[in-house]
Motif scaffolding. Structure first.
Motif, mmCIF file in Angstrom:
data_model
loop_
_atom_site.group_PDB
_atom_site.id
_atom_site.type_symbol
_atom_site.label_atom_id
_atom_site.label_comp_id
_atom_site.label_asym_id
_atom_site.label_seq_id
_atom_site.Cartn_x
_atom_site.Cartn_y
_atom_site.Cartn_z
ATOM 1 N N ASP A 23 13.643 -6.105 43.127
ATOM 2 C CA ASP A 23 13.859 -4.957 42.260
ATOM 3 C C ASP A 23 12.552 -4.426 41.660
ATOM 4 O O ASP A 23 12.497 -3.311 41.181
ATOM 5 C CB ASP A 23 14.828 -5.344 41.132
ATOM 6 N N ARG A 24 11.509 -5.218 41.707
ATOM 7 C CA ARG A 24 10.269 -4.831 41.038
ATOM 8 C C ARG A 24 9.484 -3.818 41.857
ATOM 9 O O ARG A 24 9.311 -3.967 43.056
ATOM 10 C CB ARG A 24 9.392 -6.064 40.801
ATOM 11 N N SER A 25 8.999 -2.769 41.203
ATOM 12 C CA SER A 25 8.165 -1.777 41.865
ATOM 13 C C SER A 25 6.760 -2.332 42.031
ATOM 14 O O SER A 25 6.339 -3.239 41.330
ATOM 15 C CB SER A 25 8.117 -0.499 41.034
ATOM 16 N N GLU A 26 6.028 -1.747 42.979
ATOM 17 C CA GLU A 26 4.633 -2.121 43.141
ATOM 18 C C GLU A 26 3.847 -1.707 41.893
ATOM 19 O O GLU A 26 4.076 -0.620 41.344
ATOM 20 C CB GLU A 26 4.049 -1.437 44.375
ATOM 21 N N PRO A 27 2.927 -2.530 41.421
ATOM 22 C CA PRO A 27 2.111 -2.137 40.261
ATOM 23 C C PRO A 27 1.359 -0.840 40.553
ATOM 24 O O PRO A 27 0.851 -0.630 41.648
ATOM 25 C CB PRO A 27 1.141 -3.310 40.101
ATOM 26 N N ILE A 28 1.292 0.054 39.569
ATOM 27 C CA ILE A 28 0.665 1.354 39.789
ATOM 28 C C ILE A 28 -0.821 1.334 39.447
ATOM 29 O O ILE A 28 -1.488 2.361 39.589
ATOM 30 C CB ILE A 28 1.382 2.472 39.009
#
Length: 460
Positions: A23-28
């Protein structure tokens, strides 16, 4: 198969860490942000309001905790704008083509005040203005403290354009220098100028924001454009002579009608090059203007008294300016120079790519670099890095202790001090000193009052 079905239906999750990873997005950014959240749509605007982050989207507005990114509330709205400062912020929201607006508490979303007649709202750090029109030529402008319940003053105006205008319709002032990957509203609401210029049916009404008195009502000449900057009414003339545009700028004290300064030959970039038709406001910010001399050098001009606050060297390019500082790209396009407008020398220099963009806010100067993509925040006076990020995200909002960055539907918060490098700029002076809470101290109050404190009530 049974395990997957049970986990998907919420009955049992035997691998919580695995599902968190999915569920975690890639760090921006790198270093990572303090928090990162995915919102419902691409934000139209983001503003830091005290301890909250107000996110305007196409059909709704929401607020999130600045500390954690957790959503605090959400409302349906076609437009939203923040007024007030860190301690008295409010969120004005409304619907397109519908009269009225509501003022919400940024922390709770509770309605603090409601209006059902206003056709336009202007939001500032220390004031909110709204306009009501009985007829197209019969309007009343009211000024409110951000959390006030009674207007400070009311004034008559013979119109405010036409129709229902929502938030912050354009007035006759300056337009800021733009920068790629830095949002135009990154600095948040600014203090209301001492004078505002309202364009109505080809005429300009100059209004004193302290009293609500209309000081001037005049029509520009055929070759003129009018602007209200730094407490003065500017008359900008552009005439075609020998195939070129000839410019003259004169500044009038609206209270007396007397001319207080005049400059010839300075191009404020108001004119369309086809026929010298002036279609744009002059470039600048707050009480200063950006002009181009006949020899092509850029200059920063004080709108109040016409002084030259900065004259660039041949080949230099002005990237950002306010009434305290200026950021300039060097002639060889390899560096950014930091200037304090009250000091006649370069304050600091740092290496930068030829296509770097920049912006100034009350709390930090921002630099956006490409190849590699980076966002950097520095103290505008010393050039000392507050944060340096490897990211392709945009800078959306800046506050006293950090900034919001975003890419698509992802937004995140980074505090000053994350991933900084020491000794990069050649600087004069010391690093910004932390507050007791660990954050960097903002610049002095001159940024609010202007170089001569002309924006402050006490005038001292």
């Amino acid at each position: 198969m049974t395990v997957i079905v049970l986990a998907a239906t919420g009955v049992w999750n035997p691998f919580p860490a695995m599902w968190d990873w999915v569920d975690r997005s890639e760090p921006i950014s790198e270093p990572d942000v303090v928090w990162q959240q995915r919102i419902g749509g691409t934000p139209k605007s983001v503003t830091i309001a005290g301890d909250t982050v107000v996110v305007e989207q196409r059909t709704r507005v929401e607020a999130r905790s600045l500390a954690t990114g957790t959503q605090l509330w959400e409302r349906k709205a076609d437009w939203a704008a923040v007024a007030g400062g860190d301690r008295d912020a409010v969120v004005a929201v409304g619907k397109l083509l519908v009269k009225g607006y509501e003022l919400l508490d940024p922390t709770t979303g509770v309605v603090r005040r409601r209006d059902d007649q206003a056709v336009a709202v202007w939001t500032y750090r220390n004031l909110l203005l709204d306009a009501r029109c009985v007829q197209a030529t019969d309007c009343t402008l009211s000024a409110w403290e951000p959390r006030g319940t009674k207007p400070l003053w009311t004034a008559f105006l013979p119109g405010v354009h036409s129709g229902v205008l929502a938030d912050n319709p354009e007035l006759l002032g300056t337009r800021r220098l733009a920068a790629s990957r830095i949002d135009s509203g990154v600095a948040g609401p600014e203090a209301v100028p001492p004078l505002l210029g309202f364009p109505v049916d080809g005429r300009v009404h100059v209004l004193d924001t302290a009293t609500g008195r209309v000081l001037r009502d005049l029509e520009p000449g055929r070759e003129e454009r009018l602007a209200v900057v730094g407490g003065r009414l500017l008359r900008i003339t552009a005439a075609s002579r020998d195939g070129n545009c000839s410019f003259v700028v004169s500044a009038v004290d609206p209270a007396t009608g007397h001319e207080v300064w005049r400059r010839a030959g300075v191009n404020l970039r108001t004119a369309d090059y086809a026929g010298c038709v002036q279609r744009e406001d002059p470039q600048g910010a707050r009480s200063v203007l950006v002009g181009v001399a006949p020899d092509g050098r850029e200059a920063v001009i004080d709108g109040y008294d016409g002084r030259l606050l900065l004259v660039g060297a041949d080949g230099e390019k002005l990237l950002a300016v306010d009434d305290r500082y200026a950021l300039v790209r060097s002639a060889d396009k390899r560096s950014i120079l930091g200037h304090e407008l009250s000091v006649d020398r370069t304050r600091w220099t740092r290496p930068a790519a030829s296509k770097s963009g920049a912006a100034l806010t009350p709390y930090a100067a921002l630099i956006a670099e490409e190849k590699p993509s980076r966002l950097i925040a520095v103290d505008p006076r010393t050039g000392r890095e507050l944060v340096a990020l490897r990211t392709s995200a945009n800078a959306l909002a800046v506050g006293p202790n950090g900034m919001i960055i975003g890419e698509g539907r992802e937004i995140g918060y980074v505090r000053w001090g994350a991933g900084t490098s020491v000794g990069h700029p050649s600087e004069e002076g010391s690093a910004p000193k932390p507050n007791p809470g660990g954050s960097y101290a903002p610049p002095s109050d001159q940024g609010t009052c202007g170089p001569k404190r002309e924006l402050c009530d006490d005038g001292g």
